[in-house]
Motif scaffolding. Structure first.
Motif, PDB file in Angstrom:
ATOM      1  N   GLY A  78      15.107  43.469  21.646  1.00  0.00           N
ATOM      2  CA  GLY A  78      14.619  42.926  22.899  1.00  0.00           C
ATOM      3  C   GLY A  78      15.700  42.826  23.934  1.00  0.00           C
ATOM      4  N   SER A  79      15.513  41.887  24.856  1.00  0.00           N
ATOM      5  CA  SER A  79      16.381  41.816  26.029  1.00  0.00           C
ATOM      6  C   SER A  79      16.970  40.431  26.221  1.00  0.00           C
ATOM      7  CB  SER A  79      15.594  42.204  27.282  1.00  0.00           C
ATOM      8  OG  SER A  79      14.523  41.299  27.499  1.00  0.00           O
ATOM      9  N   THR A 126      17.666  33.641  28.657  1.00  0.00           N
ATOM     10  CA  THR A 126      16.373  33.954  28.044  1.00  0.00           C
ATOM     11  C   THR A 126      16.512  35.159  27.127  1.00  0.00           C
ATOM     12  OG1 THR A 126      15.186  33.118  29.979  1.00  0.00           O
ATOM     13  CG2 THR A 126      13.958  34.524  28.464  1.00  0.00           C
ATOM     14  N   GLU A 157      14.169  37.615  24.670  1.00  0.00           N
ATOM     15  CA  GLU A 157      12.819  38.029  24.312  1.00  0.00           C
ATOM     16  C   GLU A 157      12.917  39.172  23.311  1.00  0.00           C
ATOM     17  OE1 GLU A 157      11.244  38.830  28.278  1.00  0.00           O
ATOM     18  OE2 GLU A 157      10.107  36.945  28.144  1.00  0.00           O
ATOM     19  N   ASP A 214      10.797  41.574  20.250  1.00  0.00           N
ATOM     20  CA  ASP A 214       9.599  42.046  19.556  1.00  0.00           C
ATOM     21  C   ASP A 214      10.025  42.643  18.223  1.00  0.00           C
ATOM     22  OD1 ASP A 214       7.354  41.609  21.458  1.00  0.00           O
ATOM     23  OD2 ASP A 214       8.576  42.903  22.748  1.00  0.00           O
ATOM     24  N   ARG A 222       6.612  38.218  18.067  1.00  0.00           N
ATOM     25  CA  ARG A 222       7.267  38.198  19.375  1.00  0.00           C
ATOM     26  C   ARG A 222       7.935  36.839  19.522  1.00  0.00           C
ATOM     27  NH1 ARG A 222       3.162  39.707  22.923  1.00  0.00           N
ATOM     28  NH2 ARG A 222       3.803  41.856  22.488  1.00  0.00           N
ATOM     29  N   ARG A 223       9.244  36.832  19.702  1.00  0.00           N
ATOM     30  CA  ARG A 223      10.009  35.588  19.789  1.00  0.00           C
ATOM     31  C   ARG A 223      10.626  35.455  21.177  1.00  0.00           C
ATOM     32  NH1 ARG A 223      11.852  33.418  14.619  1.00  0.00           N
ATOM     33  NH2 ARG A 223      10.834  34.571  12.918  1.00  0.00           N
ATOM     34  N   THR A 224      10.592  34.225  21.702  1.00  0.00           N
ATOM     35  CA  THR A 224      11.240  33.919  22.972  1.00  0.00           C
ATOM     36  C   THR A 224      12.097  32.675  22.798  1.00  0.00           C
ATOM     37  OG1 THR A 224       9.389  34.829  24.238  1.00  0.00           O
ATOM     38  CG2 THR A 224      10.916  33.395  25.418  1.00  0.00           C
ATOM     39  N   TYR A 225      13.355  32.759  23.231  1.00  0.00           N
ATOM     40  CA  TYR A 225      14.258  31.617  23.247  1.00  0.00           C
ATOM     41  C   TYR A 225      14.721  31.454  24.691  1.00  0.00           C
ATOM     42  CZ  TYR A 225      14.429  32.650  18.253  1.00  0.00           C
ATOM     43  OH  TYR A 225      14.085  32.903  16.948  1.00  0.00           O
ATOM     44  N   ARG A 226      14.501  30.272  25.262  1.00  0.00           N
ATOM     45  CA  ARG A 226      14.888  30.026  26.656  1.00  0.00           C
ATOM     46  C   ARG A 226      15.787  28.788  26.709  1.00  0.00           C
ATOM     47  NH1 ARG A 226      10.469  30.905  28.611  1.00  0.00           N
ATOM     48  NH2 ARG A 226      10.896  32.973  29.465  1.00  0.00           N
ATOM     49  N   THR A 230      11.610  27.336  22.299  1.00  0.00           N
ATOM     50  CA  THR A 230      11.327  28.494  21.467  1.00  0.00           C
ATOM     51  C   THR A 230       9.826  28.729  21.372  1.00  0.00           C
ATOM     52  OG1 THR A 230      11.028  27.527  19.253  1.00  0.00           O
ATOM     53  CG2 THR A 230      13.286  27.701  20.081  1.00  0.00           C
ATOM     54  N   GLU A 237       5.632  26.652  18.822  1.00  0.00           N
ATOM     55  CA  GLU A 237       6.364  26.304  20.038  1.00  0.00           C
ATOM     56  C   GLU A 237       7.209  25.075  19.741  1.00  0.00           C
ATOM     57  OE1 GLU A 237       4.329  26.655  24.073  1.00  0.00           O
ATOM     58  OE2 GLU A 237       2.594  26.390  22.757  1.00  0.00           O
TER      59      GLU A 237
END
Length: 228
Positions: free
Chosen positions: A163-164, A173, A175, A177, A193-197, A205, A221
């Protein structure tokens, strides 16, 4: 047995714990607070000299200086992730179309071990303290904002995520996949799909999941805060 080498004043975050033959153990990274005690910044263990306050309790200016010093110790590809290094804990909520909603307490650690990746560990517990889940792996930043995360789960899955990374002065951030491989006895999980902000000392998360015939849906979450 390990031995601890103390920092020199004005050389924040450059001290390490030496283990055996002298290899660095960055899970025991320490920081010197000018005018104060030696305190733990990253990883397990007690603080030096009986200090009760860690990174989260430093004055803002000292925290920024410690992060800048840590960035100088990291391998170049990890410098953009320097704000992520440490332990984070807090509460979360979960659900999925096939299960009932639930809550949990989560702890995540991103540790620098002197190599061009961060070691990732995660554990969750129920409201009564009962262990629920754990996972571990490695996070790499290969350059130009490209991330790779490899995870092993005790439920019989392995995640290969890419991801990015998006960073500005206030927010970080991630993101990712993932393709998921499962053992023959594990539940079918096709993708995640994971997101860490990260903003300040707060890490949010999110985990979305495609599993057991369901389309990609929200599973977890959490809101975590940096631990001292």
């Amino acid at each position: 047995m390990g031995r601890t080498r103390r920092l020199r004043p004005g050389n924040a975050c450059s001290g390490v714990t030496m283990i055996g033959s002298g290899r660095r153990n960055w899970n025991m990274l320490r920081a010197y607070v000018p005018g104060g005690p030696w305190t733990r910044v990253v990883g397990p263990g007690s603080t030096i000299g009986g200090a009760e306050s860690g990174f989260a309790h430093m004055p803002l200016g000292h925290r920024r200086e410690s992060l800048r010093s840590l960035a100088m110790e990291l391998t170049p590809n990890l410098v953009p992730l320097s704000r992520l290094v440490g332990t984070w804990a807090g509460d979360g909520s979960g659900g999925y179309p096939t299960i009932s909603p639930f809550t949990y307490h989560e702890e995540i650690t991103f540790a620098f071990v002197g190599k061009p990746f961060l070691v990732y560990t995660q554990r969750t517990r129920g409201a009564d303290g009962t262990p629920m889940h754990m996972e571990s792996g490695y996070l790499r930043h290969t350059g130009d904002g490209h991330l790779e995360l490899v995870l092993a789960l005790p439920t019989g899955q392995v995640e290969l995520a890419e991801g990015s990374l998006d960073a500005d002065a206030d927010t970080l951030t991630l993101e990712l996949d993932a393709r998921v491989w499962s053992t023959s006895t594990a539940k079918d999980v096709s993708a995640t799909r994971r997101t860490y902000r990260l903003s300040g000392d707060t890490l949010d998360t999110v985990l979305d999941m495609e599993a057991v015939g369901e389309s990609m849906s929200r599973h977890l979450e959490s809101r975590l805060v940096r631990q001292g």
